[in-house]
Motif scaffolding. Structure first.
Motif, mmCIF file in Angstrom:
data_model
loop_
_atom_site.group_PDB
_atom_site.id
_atom_site.type_symbol
_atom_site.label_atom_id
_atom_site.label_comp_id
_atom_site.label_asym_id
_atom_site.label_seq_id
_atom_site.Cartn_x
_atom_site.Cartn_y
_atom_site.Cartn_z
ATOM 1 N N LEU A 180 0.864 -1.283 0.098
ATOM 2 C CA LEU A 180 -0.012 0.047 0.147
ATOM 3 C C LEU A 180 0.814 1.415 0.104
ATOM 4 O O LEU A 180 1.722 1.261 0.615
ATOM 5 C CB LEU A 180 -0.793 -0.077 1.236
ATOM 6 C CG LEU A 180 -1.735 -1.082 1.324
ATOM 7 C CD1 LEU A 180 -2.471 -1.102 2.787
ATOM 8 C CD2 LEU A 180 -2.676 -1.494 0.302
ATOM 9 N N THR A 181 0.457 2.401 -0.912
ATOM 10 C CA THR A 181 1.174 3.546 -0.724
ATOM 11 C C THR A 181 0.219 4.881 -0.927
ATOM 12 O O THR A 181 -0.742 4.684 -1.711
ATOM 13 C CB THR A 181 2.063 3.495 -2.016
ATOM 14 O OG1 THR A 181 2.563 4.770 -1.980
ATOM 15 C CG2 THR A 181 1.435 3.218 -3.147
ATOM 16 N N PRO A 182 0.580 5.723 0.005
ATOM 17 C CA PRO A 182 -0.117 6.839 -0.135
ATOM 18 C C PRO A 182 0.320 7.924 -1.314
ATOM 19 O O PRO A 182 -0.195 9.064 -1.407
ATOM 20 C CB PRO A 182 -0.167 7.521 1.255
ATOM 21 C CG PRO A 182 1.214 6.998 1.505
ATOM 22 C CD PRO A 182 1.370 5.655 0.977
ATOM 23 N N ALA A 183 1.470 7.658 -1.958
ATOM 24 C CA ALA A 183 1.986 8.257 -2.994
ATOM 25 C C ALA A 183 2.098 7.446 -4.062
ATOM 26 O O ALA A 183 2.876 7.152 -4.595
ATOM 27 C CB ALA A 183 3.351 8.873 -2.649
ATOM 28 N N PHE A 184 1.072 7.016 -4.753
ATOM 29 C CA PHE A 184 1.092 5.980 -5.726
ATOM 30 C C PHE A 184 1.959 6.149 -7.043
ATOM 31 O O PHE A 184 2.527 5.283 -7.480
ATOM 32 C CB PHE A 184 -0.543 5.814 -6.341
ATOM 33 C CG PHE A 184 -0.668 4.559 -7.388
ATOM 34 C CD1 PHE A 184 -0.645 3.353 -6.747
ATOM 35 C CD2 PHE A 184 -0.652 4.895 -8.598
ATOM 36 C CE1 PHE A 184 -0.682 2.407 -8.063
ATOM 37 C CE2 PHE A 184 -0.910 4.020 -9.777
ATOM 38 C CZ PHE A 184 -0.718 2.686 -9.142
ATOM 39 N N ASP A 185 1.715 7.424 -7.782
ATOM 40 C CA ASP A 185 2.586 7.689 -8.844
ATOM 41 C C ASP A 185 3.932 7.764 -8.520
ATOM 42 O O ASP A 185 4.766 7.344 -9.381
ATOM 43 C CB ASP A 185 2.076 9.200 -9.442
ATOM 44 C CG ASP A 185 0.547 8.985 -10.008
ATOM 45 O OD1 ASP A 185 0.062 8.118 -10.160
ATOM 46 O OD2 ASP A 185 0.082 10.152 -10.280
ATOM 47 N N GLU A 186 4.195 8.390 -7.432
ATOM 48 C CA GLU A 186 5.751 8.458 -7.067
ATOM 49 C C GLU A 186 6.318 7.034 -6.919
ATOM 50 O O GLU A 186 7.511 6.710 -7.247
ATOM 51 C CB GLU A 186 6.040 9.343 -5.732
ATOM 52 C CG GLU A 186 5.656 10.730 -6.307
ATOM 53 C CD GLU A 186 4.215 11.143 -6.166
ATOM 54 O OE1 GLU A 186 3.395 10.242 -5.907
ATOM 55 O OE2 GLU A 186 3.869 12.273 -6.164
ATOM 56 N N SER A 187 5.338 6.167 -6.075
ATOM 57 C CA SER A 187 5.859 4.743 -5.739
ATOM 58 C C SER A 187 6.165 3.924 -7.009
ATOM 59 O O SER A 187 6.942 3.367 -7.155
ATOM 60 C CB SER A 187 4.743 4.101 -4.869
ATOM 61 O OG SER A 187 5.101 4.892 -3.444
ATOM 62 N N LEU A 188 5.184 4.048 -7.837
ATOM 63 C CA LEU A 188 5.161 3.446 -9.316
ATOM 64 C C LEU A 188 6.227 3.885 -9.901
ATOM 65 O O LEU A 188 7.094 2.956 -10.444
ATOM 66 C CB LEU A 188 3.970 3.796 -10.086
ATOM 67 C CG LEU A 188 3.818 2.920 -11.273
ATOM 68 C CD1 LEU A 188 3.916 1.354 -11.134
ATOM 69 C CD2 LEU A 188 2.691 3.417 -12.112
ATOM 70 N N ARG A 189 6.663 4.994 -10.029
ATOM 71 C CA ARG A 189 7.803 5.384 -10.797
ATOM 72 C C ARG A 189 9.199 4.803 -10.183
ATOM 73 O O ARG A 189 10.180 4.669 -10.752
ATOM 74 C CB ARG A 189 7.870 6.946 -10.765
ATOM 75 C CG ARG A 189 9.116 7.662 -11.649
ATOM 76 C CD ARG A 189 8.694 9.001 -11.926
ATOM 77 N NE ARG A 189 8.396 9.797 -10.951
ATOM 78 C CZ ARG A 189 7.483 10.361 -10.580
ATOM 79 N NH1 ARG A 189 6.336 10.348 -11.312
ATOM 80 N NH2 ARG A 189 7.202 11.045 -9.586
ATOM 81 N N PHE A 190 9.239 4.703 -8.695
ATOM 82 C CA PHE A 190 10.112 4.187 -8.096
ATOM 83 C C PHE A 190 10.669 2.676 -8.430
ATOM 84 O O PHE A 190 11.709 2.081 -8.737
ATOM 85 C CB PHE A 190 10.012 4.267 -6.492
ATOM 86 C CG PHE A 190 10.915 3.250 -5.559
ATOM 87 C CD1 PHE A 190 12.382 3.930 -5.250
ATOM 88 C CD2 PHE A 190 10.824 2.210 -5.305
ATOM 89 C CE1 PHE A 190 13.025 3.219 -4.413
ATOM 90 C CE2 PHE A 190 11.692 1.452 -4.381
ATOM 91 C CZ PHE A 190 12.710 1.675 -4.345
ATOM 92 N N PHE A 191 9.322 1.974 -8.416
ATOM 93 C CA PHE A 191 9.569 0.574 -8.793
ATOM 94 C C PHE A 191 9.838 0.386 -10.140
ATOM 95 O O PHE A 191 10.525 -0.593 -10.399
ATOM 96 C CB PHE A 191 8.126 -0.349 -8.219
ATOM 97 C CG PHE A 191 8.301 -0.295 -6.884
ATOM 98 C CD1 PHE A 191 9.161 -1.493 -6.360
ATOM 99 C CD2 PHE A 191 7.277 0.289 -6.086
ATOM 100 C CE1 PHE A 191 8.788 -1.562 -4.901
ATOM 101 C CE2 PHE A 191 7.213 0.113 -4.656
ATOM 102 C CZ PHE A 191 8.266 -0.909 -3.953
ATOM 103 N N VAL A 192 9.491 1.354 -11.142
ATOM 104 C CA VAL A 192 9.638 1.082 -12.498
ATOM 105 C C VAL A 192 10.936 1.383 -12.815
ATOM 106 O O VAL A 192 12.128 1.008 -13.480
ATOM 107 C CB VAL A 192 8.546 1.878 -13.418
ATOM 108 C CG1 VAL A 192 9.221 1.682 -14.785
ATOM 109 C CG2 VAL A 192 7.259 1.058 -13.140
ATOM 110 N N ASP A 193 11.430 2.800 -12.404
ATOM 111 C CA ASP A 193 12.729 3.415 -13.100
ATOM 112 C C ASP A 193 13.893 3.094 -12.052
ATOM 113 O O ASP A 193 14.851 2.919 -12.472
ATOM 114 C CB ASP A 193 12.292 5.090 -12.940
ATOM 115 C CG ASP A 193 11.543 5.321 -13.994
ATOM 116 O OD1 ASP A 193 11.123 4.591 -14.907
ATOM 117 O OD2 ASP A 193 10.806 6.554 -13.942
ATOM 118 N N VAL A 194 13.484 2.954 -10.870
ATOM 119 C CA VAL A 194 14.544 3.018 -9.686
ATOM 120 C C VAL A 194 14.933 1.485 -9.503
ATOM 121 O O VAL A 194 15.950 1.016 -9.702
ATOM 122 C CB VAL A 194 14.497 3.602 -8.561
ATOM 123 C CG1 VAL A 194 15.555 3.201 -7.368
ATOM 124 C CG2 VAL A 194 14.312 5.299 -8.815
#
Length: 313
Positions: free
Chosen positions: A13-27
């Motif tokens: 679960l994440t309260p910052a979905f877009d940022e978390s998604l970018r983390f798992f994809v790009d980072v």
């Protein structure tokens, strides 16, 4: 063969979905396999199933549910019966993307699990098709390029009660544990495979229930783990503990916080347990004060931080 084959997908679960998604994809270098509702389904390049991480938008952080794949339909039935006998079962549901009927239950601390057997094997699109037919996906080399979900560490109010549930109802083998001077069990490292650990319970510093310590993703070499630290730094990811080696299980690690606040580990190494009847290694309070394998002091937040956050901390 054990009735539980391995960890299945974890829902974070994440309260910052877009940022978390970018983390798992790009980072972290994962691929988006599907999106549905407020969730994205992500995979590492070595996953044989369609995904190993479900990322879901939420008002808070933490682990929603952890999947456990049974080794056969008969094994699934056996484990469901054992769980139901404990009174902790919640019942069957239709499953999720890439996964068949699943049996939901909770451990004594309240963490949710899904037992399942039926699963879809990954079929890559052309641009991710590997050169080697025994590799599920092309290696892209993006970000940390994590290979698979390795293990999950959950926090518990009562480690011993949850450890006994995992060994007796689920069939986990206890490889290592921590026992404090007063007899309290502060940590338990368990596995259903030869891996040094897959499911870990550690004591919640606040006596809270149902919280997550971290999810760990595997890379093949220490050099990749060191490189991951550079990637975290370049992407302004908070590094909680820079690369070093654990004493327990001997894994090499890097810990950071993804944008939603959840602790994520990039890991490699550790031993393989081939002994079919291993003697559990018990660590004392004095031994754990020495820190990690190379006597590196463990950062204080590693003992106190978890998700979702506890009010007032």
């Amino acid at each position: 063969m054990m009735d539980i084959a391995h960890l299945g997908p974890a829902e974070l679960l994440t309260p910052a979905f877009d940022e978390s998604l970018r983390f798992f994809v790009d980072v972290m270098g994962m691929e988006v396999e599907a999106q549905q509702g407020g969730s994205a389904y992500l995979r590492a390049w070595g996953d044989y199933q369609r995904h190993s991480l479900k990322l879901t938008a939420s008002e808070t952080s933490g682990l929603a549910v952890l999947g456990l794949r049974a080794s056969s339909p008969e094994a699934l039935e056996r484990r469901v019966a054992l769980v139901e006998a404990t009174g902790l079962g919640a019942g069957w549901h239709d499953g999720d993307v890439g996964r068949g009927p699943s049996y939901r239950f909770r451990d004594p601390d309240g963490h949710a699990f899904d037992l399942y057997y039926e699963t879809e094997r990954y079929s890559p699109p052309e641009h991710l098709r590997p050169s080697l037919k025994n590799q599920p996906q092309r290696y892209t080399g993006r970000g940390c390029a994590v290979k698979r979900l390795d293990h999950c560490n959950v926090l518990a109010e009562d480690v011993r009660a949850n450890r006994m549930f995992a060994t007796e109802a689920l069939g986990y083998r206890l490889y290592e544990r921590i026992e404090l001077d007063d007899g309290t069990e502060a940590g338990a490292w368990m596995s259903v495979t030869i891996a040094a650990h897959e499911l870990i319970y550690t004591a919640d510093a606040y006596g809270a229930r149902g919280r997550l310590h971290h999810l760990a993703f595997w890379v093949d070499t220490r050099e990749e783990c060191l490189r991951a630290a550079d990637i975290f730094l370049d992407n302004d990811v908070h590094i909680e503990a820079a690369p070093s080696k654990h004493a327990i299980a001997q894994g090499f690690f890097l810990y950071g916080y993804e944008p939603g606040g959840n602790r994520i580990e990039v890991t490699t190494g550790g031993y393989l347990q081939y002994d079919p009847d291993p003697v559990t290694v018990v660590w004392t309070e004095e031994e754990r004060r020495l820190g990690q394998a190379w006597r590196v002091k463990t950062v204080e937040t590693f003992h106190t931080y978890g998700t979702p956050p506890v009010a007032g901390t």
